[in-house]
Motif scaffolding. Structure first.
Motif, PDB file in Angstrom:
ATOM      1  N   PHE A  47       0.607 -10.430  -9.035  1.00  3.08           N
ATOM      2  CA  PHE A  47       1.383  -9.250  -9.381  1.00  3.08           C
ATOM      3  C   PHE A  47       0.661  -8.000  -8.901  1.00  3.08           C
ATOM      4  O   PHE A  47      -0.568  -7.947  -8.873  1.00  3.08           O
ATOM      5  CB  PHE A  47       1.593  -9.154 -10.895  1.00  3.08           C
ATOM      6  N   PRO A  48       1.396  -6.942  -8.537  1.00  3.02           N
ATOM      7  CA  PRO A  48       0.739  -5.664  -8.225  1.00  3.02           C
ATOM      8  C   PRO A  48       0.274  -4.991  -9.510  1.00  3.02           C
ATOM      9  O   PRO A  48       0.717  -5.329 -10.617  1.00  3.02           O
ATOM     10  CB  PRO A  48       1.855  -4.875  -7.543  1.00  3.02           C
ATOM     11  N   ALA A  49      -0.633  -4.043  -9.375  1.00  6.50           N
ATOM     12  CA  ALA A  49      -1.111  -3.329 -10.560  1.00  6.50           C
ATOM     13  C   ALA A  49      -0.017  -2.440 -11.150  1.00  6.50           C
ATOM     14  O   ALA A  49       0.119  -2.325 -12.372  1.00  6.50           O
ATOM     15  CB  ALA A  49      -2.342  -2.496 -10.215  1.00  6.50           C
ATOM     16  N   LYS A  50       0.779  -1.827 -10.278  1.00  3.55           N
ATOM     17  CA  LYS A  50       1.863  -0.952 -10.710  1.00  3.55           C
ATOM     18  C   LYS A  50       3.174  -1.443 -10.114  1.00  3.55           C
ATOM     19  O   LYS A  50       3.207  -1.947  -8.987  1.00  3.55           O
ATOM     20  CB  LYS A  50       1.613   0.490 -10.253  1.00  3.55           C
ATOM     21  N   VAL A  51       4.245  -1.297 -10.862  1.00  2.00           N
ATOM     22  CA  VAL A  51       5.569  -1.679 -10.381  1.00  2.00           C
ATOM     23  C   VAL A  51       6.531  -0.525 -10.618  1.00  2.00           C
ATOM     24  O   VAL A  51       6.339   0.296 -11.518  1.00  2.00           O
ATOM     25  CB  VAL A  51       6.098  -2.953 -11.086  1.00  2.00           C
ATOM     26  N   ALA A 249      12.767   0.629  -4.617  1.00  2.00           N
ATOM     27  CA  ALA A 249      11.737   1.668  -4.656  1.00  2.00           C
ATOM     28  C   ALA A 249      11.837   2.598  -3.461  1.00  2.00           C
ATOM     29  O   ALA A 249      11.545   3.795  -3.560  1.00  2.00           O
ATOM     30  CB  ALA A 249      10.358   1.021  -4.708  1.00  2.00           C
ATOM     31  N   ASP A 250      12.245   2.073  -2.315  1.00  2.00           N
ATOM     32  CA  ASP A 250      12.310   2.893  -1.112  1.00  2.00           C
ATOM     33  C   ASP A 250      13.332   4.019  -1.238  1.00  2.00           C
ATOM     34  O   ASP A 250      13.139   5.107  -0.717  1.00  2.00           O
ATOM     35  CB  ASP A 250      12.657   2.023   0.096  1.00  2.00           C
ATOM     36  N   ARG A 251      14.422   3.749  -1.923  1.00  2.00           N
ATOM     37  CA  ARG A 251      15.479   4.757  -2.038  1.00  2.00           C
ATOM     38  C   ARG A 251      14.978   5.971  -2.808  1.00  2.00           C
ATOM     39  O   ARG A 251      15.210   7.115  -2.409  1.00  2.00           O
ATOM     40  CB  ARG A 251      16.683   4.148  -2.740  1.00  2.00           C
ATOM     41  N   VAL A 252      14.265   5.733  -3.906  1.00  2.33           N
ATOM     42  CA  VAL A 252      13.745   6.853  -4.690  1.00  2.33           C
ATOM     43  C   VAL A 252      12.662   7.592  -3.916  1.00  2.33           C
ATOM     44  O   VAL A 252      12.597   8.818  -3.923  1.00  2.33           O
ATOM     45  CB  VAL A 252      13.213   6.339  -6.045  1.00  2.33           C
ATOM     46  N   ALA A 253      11.797   6.830  -3.200  1.00  8.01           N
ATOM     47  CA  ALA A 253      10.733   7.472  -2.437  1.00  8.01           C
ATOM     48  C   ALA A 253      11.311   8.356  -1.338  1.00  8.01           C
ATOM     49  O   ALA A 253      10.808   9.447  -1.065  1.00  8.01           O
ATOM     50  CB  ALA A 253       9.815   6.408  -1.847  1.00  8.01           C
ATOM     51  N   THR A 254      12.383   7.897  -0.697  1.00  7.16           N
ATOM     52  CA  THR A 254      13.017   8.691   0.349  1.00  7.16           C
ATOM     53  C   THR A 254      13.651   9.951  -0.228  1.00  7.16           C
ATOM     54  O   THR A 254      13.566  11.032   0.348  1.00  7.16           O
ATOM     55  CB  THR A 254      14.080   7.859   1.068  1.00  7.16           C
ATOM     56  N   ILE A 282      -0.447  20.133   3.941  1.00  8.08           N
ATOM     57  CA  ILE A 282      -0.262  18.712   4.231  1.00  8.08           C
ATOM     58  C   ILE A 282       0.957  18.219   3.463  1.00  8.08           C
ATOM     59  O   ILE A 282       1.086  18.458   2.259  1.00  8.08           O
ATOM     60  CB  ILE A 282      -1.501  17.896   3.824  1.00  8.08           C
ATOM     61  N   ARG A 283       1.860  17.569   4.161  1.00 11.91           N
ATOM     62  CA  ARG A 283       3.048  16.999   3.535  1.00 11.91           C
ATOM     63  C   ARG A 283       2.917  15.482   3.554  1.00 11.91           C
ATOM     64  O   ARG A 283       2.680  14.891   4.594  1.00 11.91           O
ATOM     65  CB  ARG A 283       4.316  17.433   4.275  1.00 11.91           C
ATOM     66  N   THR A 284       3.106  14.875   2.407  1.00  8.38           N
ATOM     67  CA  THR A 284       2.989  13.416   2.294  1.00  8.38           C
ATOM     68  C   THR A 284       4.123  12.886   1.447  1.00  8.38           C
ATOM     69  O   THR A 284       4.765  13.618   0.684  1.00  8.38           O
ATOM     70  CB  THR A 284       1.656  13.014   1.635  1.00  8.38           C
ATOM     71  N   SER A 285       4.390  11.616   1.611  1.00  8.16           N
ATOM     72  CA  SER A 285       5.344  10.914   0.757  1.00  8.16           C
ATOM     73  C   SER A 285       4.700   9.613   0.325  1.00  8.16           C
ATOM     74  O   SER A 285       3.859   9.051   1.030  1.00  8.16           O
ATOM     75  CB  SER A 285       6.664  10.624   1.490  1.00  8.16           C
ATOM     76  N   THR A 286       5.080   9.112  -0.820  1.00 12.25           N
ATOM     77  CA  THR A 286       4.484   7.897  -1.360  1.00 12.25           C
ATOM     78  C   THR A 286       5.547   7.043  -2.013  1.00 12.25           C
ATOM     79  O   THR A 286       6.546   7.545  -2.515  1.00 12.25           O
ATOM     80  CB  THR A 286       3.385   8.232  -2.384  1.00 12.25           C
ATOM     81  N   LEU A 287       5.301   5.738  -1.990  1.00 11.30           N
ATOM     82  CA  LEU A 287       6.205   4.811  -2.650  1.00 11.30           C
ATOM     83  C   LEU A 287       5.858   4.633  -4.115  1.00 11.30           C
ATOM     84  O   LEU A 287       6.567   3.957  -4.842  1.00 11.30           O
ATOM     85  CB  LEU A 287       6.145   3.437  -1.948  1.00 11.30           C
ATOM     86  N   GLU A 288       4.733   5.223  -4.556  1.00 11.86           N
ATOM     87  CA  GLU A 288       4.292   4.948  -5.910  1.00 11.86           C
ATOM     88  C   GLU A 288       5.159   5.649  -6.952  1.00 11.86           C
ATOM     89  O   GLU A 288       5.419   5.099  -8.001  1.00 11.86           O
ATOM     90  CB  GLU A 288       2.835   5.374  -6.068  1.00 11.86           C
ATOM     91  N   ALA A 289       5.603   6.887  -6.674  1.00  9.41           N
ATOM     92  CA  ALA A 289       6.443   7.628  -7.627  1.00  9.41           C
ATOM     93  C   ALA A 289       5.876   7.496  -9.029  1.00  9.41           C
ATOM     94  O   ALA A 289       6.414   6.831  -9.891  1.00  9.41           O
ATOM     95  CB  ALA A 289       7.875   7.114  -7.574  1.00  9.41           C
ATOM     96  N   LEU A 292       7.630   7.178 -12.257  1.00  9.82           N
ATOM     97  CA  LEU A 292       8.600   6.093 -12.372  1.00  9.82           C
ATOM     98  C   LEU A 292       7.958   4.716 -12.255  1.00  9.82           C
ATOM     99  O   LEU A 292       8.658   3.729 -12.097  1.00  9.82           O
ATOM    100  CB  LEU A 292       9.686   6.238 -11.295  1.00  9.82           C
ATOM    101  N   THR A 293       6.638   4.643 -12.302  1.00  6.72           N
ATOM    102  CA  THR A 293       5.954   3.358 -12.235  1.00  6.72           C
ATOM    103  C   THR A 293       5.354   3.016 -13.587  1.00  6.72           C
ATOM    104  O   THR A 293       5.023   3.902 -14.378  1.00  6.72           O
ATOM    105  CB  THR A 293       4.844   3.370 -11.169  1.00  6.72           C
ATOM    106  N   VAL A 294       5.223   1.731 -13.838  1.00  5.81           N
ATOM    107  CA  VAL A 294       4.605   1.237 -15.067  1.00  5.81           C
ATOM    108  C   VAL A 294       3.606   0.157 -14.681  1.00  5.81           C
ATOM    109  O   VAL A 294       3.613  -0.367 -13.562  1.00  5.81           O
ATOM    110  CB  VAL A 294       5.657   0.664 -16.041  1.00  5.81           C
ATOM    111  N   ASN A 295       2.742  -0.181 -15.609  1.00  7.95           N
ATOM    112  CA  ASN A 295       1.778  -1.244 -15.370  1.00  7.95           C
ATOM    113  C   ASN A 295       2.490  -2.589 -15.307  1.00  7.95           C
ATOM    114  O   ASN A 295       3.384  -2.881 -16.105  1.00  7.95           O
ATOM    115  CB  ASN A 295       0.728  -1.270 -16.479  1.00  7.95           C
ATOM    116  N   ALA A 296       2.090  -3.406 -14.342  1.00 12.51           N
ATOM    117  CA  ALA A 296       2.675  -4.748 -14.251  1.00 12.51           C
ATOM    118  C   ALA A 296       2.382  -5.557 -15.498  1.00 12.51           C
ATOM    119  O   ALA A 296       3.192  -6.381 -15.929  1.00 12.51           O
ATOM    120  CB  ALA A 296       2.140  -5.463 -13.011  1.00 12.51           C
ATOM    121  N   VAL A 297       1.198  -5.316 -16.081  1.00 12.78           N
ATOM    122  CA  VAL A 297       0.829  -5.957 -17.343  1.00 12.78           C
ATOM    123  C   VAL A 297       0.869  -4.885 -18.413  1.00 12.78           C
ATOM    124  O   VAL A 297       0.115  -3.902 -18.335  1.00 12.78           O
ATOM    125  CB  VAL A 297      -0.587  -6.577 -17.249  1.00 12.78           C
ATOM    126  N   PRO A 298       1.769  -4.961 -19.404  1.00 13.57           N
ATOM    127  CA  PRO A 298       2.577  -6.132 -19.736  1.00 13.57           C
ATOM    128  C   PRO A 298       4.057  -6.042 -19.322  1.00 13.57           C
ATOM    129  O   PRO A 298       4.797  -6.974 -19.560  1.00 13.57           O
ATOM    130  CB  PRO A 298       2.491  -6.145 -21.255  1.00 13.57           C
TER     131      PRO A 298
END
Length: 449
Positions: A47-51, A249-254, A282-289, A292-298
């Protein structure tokens, strides 16, 4: 003079709400423990650390991929005892299955779990494929290095392997239902021009379905096909991680890729005077948002556990209520009327019937046209569709996006045709493959020998 050791002070009781240390990997108390749980726990390591929180919604993916994986696990677990009890011999196969049904403790229930899991896995993998298509989840989004189109191809291959895995297991009971279902299925392969008979002989190990056929199907069912499916499943899950999770996730990141903060006004002193302008930005974009992310555990683990345990519970209850069929021993001299393929191939058998016709004294080979050409074109088109689809990237991860309306309608029409033909073949085809409504009685016909 020796001094007495001071008695150890008893440990203070854990404060209310503090989790025991042995449960920290499932009930973390902080983001640090949640991240460490993924790294240190063998079962949670994939599992990833964040989802992405919206990806956990029940109504987006319906967790069909997790349900399919749970059914695959059930097939392996229930298949292990059957592996030791079943004898792959034409003389003893039927008797060993009969002993499993009536002699072995819980044998009937284990066989029902195995059979129901196989049938439901075909349905779950198919529905998972439908969901991915309708949400455009095979399209690449905002992430770098995404290869979702190839993961889609892997999914199509996994569907085919699931079908063949169920088909090879269909013959193992060696009863009339299994024998003639496999006979119908392999006869379709024999309709290929020039090489059809050779393909059928390669599949069944000879000209007749006999001991070589049973051994081949047994080896494919318990060794080669599960190994291939397991390898593709592992790569499929790894590819999902590499592509940044579900396509939602891509839709929200876009959508969040907006202008950065206003540039800071600045001035620079040079030999030629004062240069006025703005500071570098510097302009950046990220998929992490992050919001809107939570820990995979739990969070992710809890929902996955509900899907997996719920699947186990449903199969367990159904296996207690629905017994696996076991007809008379296989007899090549007695042909049942009608002889039907397994239910997931009945739509092919129906197409074979509908595409067999005569024009001007020339008979069109429906087995080749409807059983080989049409399904081959469908599978090829399905695998190549991510490169054909020219809809916008923002359609990835969106149910019924407006830019994909036409292709979704065509896809749903094909799905409905396949489902309708399966229903017709299952409930409305009687003796001599004649059409009967479900409320009509079949005529009494003598068994063909």
């Amino acid at each position: 003079m020796a001094t007495l050791a001071k008695p150890a002070t008893p440990a203070a009781p854990a404060a209310p709400g503090v989790h025991p240390k042995r449960l920290w990997s499932l009930r973390p108390r902080s983001d640090r423990e949640a991240g460490d749980a993924v790294v240190s726990n063998f079962l949670l390591h994939w599992f990833p650390a964040k989802v992405f929180k919206p990806s956990l919604d029940w109504t987006y993916s319906y967790w069909l991929g997790t349900i399919s994986a749970a059914l695959l696990l059930l097939l392996v677990v229930s298949g292990l005892p059957l592996l030791f009890l079943y004898v792959p011999s034409v003389e003893r196969a039927y008797g060993s299955v009969k002993d499993i049904e009536w002699v072995v403790t819980f044998g009937s229930w284990i066989r029902s779990v195995h059979r129901l899991s196989a049938h439901l896995m075909v349905a779950a993998v198919f529905l998972h494929l439908v969901r991915v298509f309708l949400t455009g989840a095979y399209k690449n989004g905002a992430g770098r290095g995404q290869q979702r189109e190839w993961n889609w191809v892997i999914g199509v291959a996994m569907l085919l392997l699931t079908l063949f895995l169920s088909f090879t297991g269909y013959l193992l009971p060696w009863d009339q239902l299994a024998y003639w279902a496999v006979t119908v299925g392999t006869n379709i392969a024999a309709s290929i021009p020039w090489i059809g008979p050779q393909v059928r002989e390669l599949m069944i190990g000879g000209r007749n379905i006999d001991q070589p056929t049973l051994i081949r199907f047994y080896a494919l069912h318990v060794i080669f096909l599960p190994a291939a499916l397991g390898a593709l499943f592992a790569y499929h899950m790894w590819r999902v991680r590499k592509d940044g999770g579900l396509a939602r996730a891509d839709r929200v990141a876009t959508a969040r890729e907006k202008a950065a903060d206003e540039p800071v006004r600045s001035k620079t002193y040079t030999l030629l005077g004062v240069a006025r302008g703005t500071a570098p930005t510097i302009r950046t974009s990220t998929l992490e948002a992050r919001d809107l992310t939570v820990n995979a555990v739990p969070d992710l683990v809890r929902r996955a556990a509900v899907a997996v345990l719920g699947t186990f519970a449903v199969i367990s209850v159904l296996a207690s209520l629905v017994r696996s069929p076991l007809e008379e021993p296989a007899n090549p001299l007695v042909t049942p009327n009608p002889a039907k393929a397994p239910w997931y191939f009945l739509w092919l058998q129906e197409i074979v019937t509908d595409t067999t016709f005569t024009v001007g004294g020339f008979t069109v080979n429906g087995a080749f046209l409807g059983g080989v050409i049409l399904p081959g074109l469908l599978v090829g088109l399905l695998a190549a569709w991510p490169w054909i689809d020219r809809s916008r990237g923002e359609a990835a991860g969106v149910w019924f996006h407006g830019s994909r309306r036409r292709q979704n309608l065509v896809f749903l029409l094909i799905v409905l045709v396949v489902v309708a033909l399966t229903i017709v073949g299952t409930f409305m085809r009687g003796p001599s493959w004649q059409f009967f409504w479900p409320w009509q009685a079949w005529p009494e016909l003598p068994t063909r020998i």
